[in-house]
Design a protein around this motif. Structure first.
Motif, PDB file in Angstrom:
ATOM      1  N   PHE A 118       0.834  -1.206   0.000  1.00 51.21           N
ATOM      2  CA  PHE A 118       0.000   0.000   0.000  1.00 51.21           C
ATOM      3  C   PHE A 118       0.869   1.257   0.000  1.00 51.21           C
ATOM      4  N   ASP A 119       0.472   2.211  -0.849  1.00 47.20           N
ATOM      5  CA  ASP A 119       0.945   3.570  -0.687  1.00 47.20           C
ATOM      6  C   ASP A 119       0.412   4.061   0.668  1.00 47.20           C
ATOM      7  N   VAL A 120       1.028   5.085   1.224  1.00 43.16           N
ATOM      8  CA  VAL A 120       0.647   5.515   2.574  1.00 43.16           C
ATOM      9  C   VAL A 120      -0.201   6.792   2.560  1.00 43.16           C
ATOM     10  N   VAL A 121       0.409   7.907   2.129  1.00 42.62           N
ATOM     11  CA  VAL A 121      -0.278   9.199   2.262  1.00 42.62           C
ATOM     12  C   VAL A 121      -1.363   9.331   1.184  1.00 42.62           C
ATOM     13  N   GLY A 122      -2.578   9.567   1.626  1.00 39.99           N
ATOM     14  CA  GLY A 122      -3.705   9.685   0.711  1.00 39.99           C
ATOM     15  C   GLY A 122      -4.402   8.362   0.459  1.00 39.99           C
ATOM     16  N   THR A 123      -3.706   7.264   0.772  1.00 42.80           N
ATOM     17  CA  THR A 123      -4.285   5.932   0.564  1.00 42.80           C
ATOM     18  C   THR A 123      -4.719   5.325   1.900  1.00 42.80           C
ATOM     19  N   LEU A 124      -3.834   5.319   2.879  1.00 44.39           N
ATOM     20  CA  LEU A 124      -4.159   4.727   4.186  1.00 44.39           C
ATOM     21  C   LEU A 124      -4.295   5.771   5.289  1.00 44.39           C
ATOM     22  N   GLY A 180      -2.717   2.343  -4.514  1.00 44.17           N
ATOM     23  CA  GLY A 180      -2.338   3.717  -4.201  1.00 44.17           C
ATOM     24  C   GLY A 180      -3.297   4.722  -4.792  1.00 44.17           C
ATOM     25  N   ASP A 181      -3.070   5.996  -4.481  1.00 43.30           N
ATOM     26  CA  ASP A 181      -4.001   7.053  -4.907  1.00 43.30           C
ATOM     27  C   ASP A 181      -3.439   7.929  -6.018  1.00 43.30           C
ATOM     28  N   ASP A 182      -2.224   7.623  -6.495  1.00 40.86           N
ATOM     29  CA  ASP A 182      -1.619   8.497  -7.495  1.00 40.86           C
ATOM     30  C   ASP A 182      -1.497   7.750  -8.835  1.00 40.86           C
ATOM     31  N   LEU A 212       2.482   7.886  -9.895  1.00 34.13           N
ATOM     32  CA  LEU A 212       3.483   7.340  -8.975  1.00 34.13           C
ATOM     33  C   LEU A 212       3.138   5.930  -8.515  1.00 34.13           C
ATOM     34  N   ASP A 213       1.867   5.622  -8.452  1.00 33.18           N
ATOM     35  CA  ASP A 213       1.445   4.296  -7.981  1.00 33.18           C
ATOM     36  C   ASP A 213       1.033   3.404  -9.155  1.00 33.18           C
ATOM     37  N   LEU A 214      -0.042   3.758  -9.833  1.00 34.66           N
ATOM     38  CA  LEU A 214      -0.597   2.872 -10.866  1.00 34.66           C
ATOM     39  C   LEU A 214       0.363   2.669 -12.047  1.00 34.66           C
TER      40      LEU A 214
HETATM   41 MG   LIG Z   1      -0.330   8.807  -1.996  1.00 33.41          MG
END
Ligand SMILES: [Mg+2]
Length: 201
Positions: free
Chosen positions: A2-8, A179-181, A184-186
């Motif tokens: 998991f991404d952290v900021v914005g996701t969890l 993740g939410d980005d 950077l994530d997907l």
């Molecule tokens: Mg994030």
């Protein structure tokens, strides 16, 4: 993964509120909307510096501290209290009490645990995450915490993903990043051959 900021988790109070209050404590008054605008531009400026570096998106503890010094300086300008404001903000965001769980993230982690999956964190946050993770739900469900400054790379670098694979002894197709980005994530995880899912930011 998991991404952290914005996701969890998310900052509480907001970044703009925390900056405003910290500035105010040092006699600097900037309204939250101006901080939001300046912060966004400052953040992008630091992302551009990393993207243009050789190698791109390499990092360490010194670079992460420098990033935040640059962002705080861009937001507040050349005021005498800048070093003190920076030090206070650095400590503020290192405190588990500055973060709160995102409901959707809590549900996703519970579902992953229920499915018997191993949970880890893959974040562009720096070493401050190592102290926050055990103290804030649902980050405390993670068996591994990968923070950019400790891995030596930031997302979207391919090396970020390869470093995580090596540490876990896993193949790319055995890993999924949530993740939410989109970039950077997907996109970055897909480029590394990982599975990936985007949650709304
Ligand atoms: Mg994030």
């Amino acid at each position: 993964m998991f991404d952290v900021v914005g996701t969890l988790v998310e900052p509480c109070p907001s970044v703009a509120r925390a900056y405003r209050d910290t500035g105010r404590a040092h006699g600097i008054e900037i309204d939250e909307e101006a901080i939001r605008v300046a912060f966004r531009a400052a953040w992008q400026r630091q992302e551009a510096i990393d993207a243009a570096a050789t190698p791109a998106h390499a990092t360490d503890r010194r670079r992460e501290r420098e990033r935040w010094q640059g962002i705080v300086a861009d937001v507040f300008g050349p005021v005498a209290a800048l070093p003190a404001i920076f030090a206070d903000l650095w400590d503020h965001f290192a405190d588990p009490r500055a973060w709160r769980p995102v409901g959707r993230g809590v549900d996703l982690v519970a579902a992953a645990r229920g499915a018997g999956l191993e949970i880890a964190l893959a974040s562009n946050f720096d070493e401050r995450l190592l102290a926050i993770a055990p103290a804030v739900a649902p980050l405390d469900a993670a068996s591994h915490v990968f923070a950019s400054s400790e891995l030596g790379w930031r997302k979207p670098a391919l090396e970020f993903f390869r470093a995580v694979e090596r540490r876990l002894g896993r193949r790319p197709d055995e890993l999924i990043l949530v993740g939410d980005d989109p970039r950077l994530d997907l996109a970055a995880a897909h480029r590394a051959g990982w599975h990936a899912r985007l949650v709304d930011g």
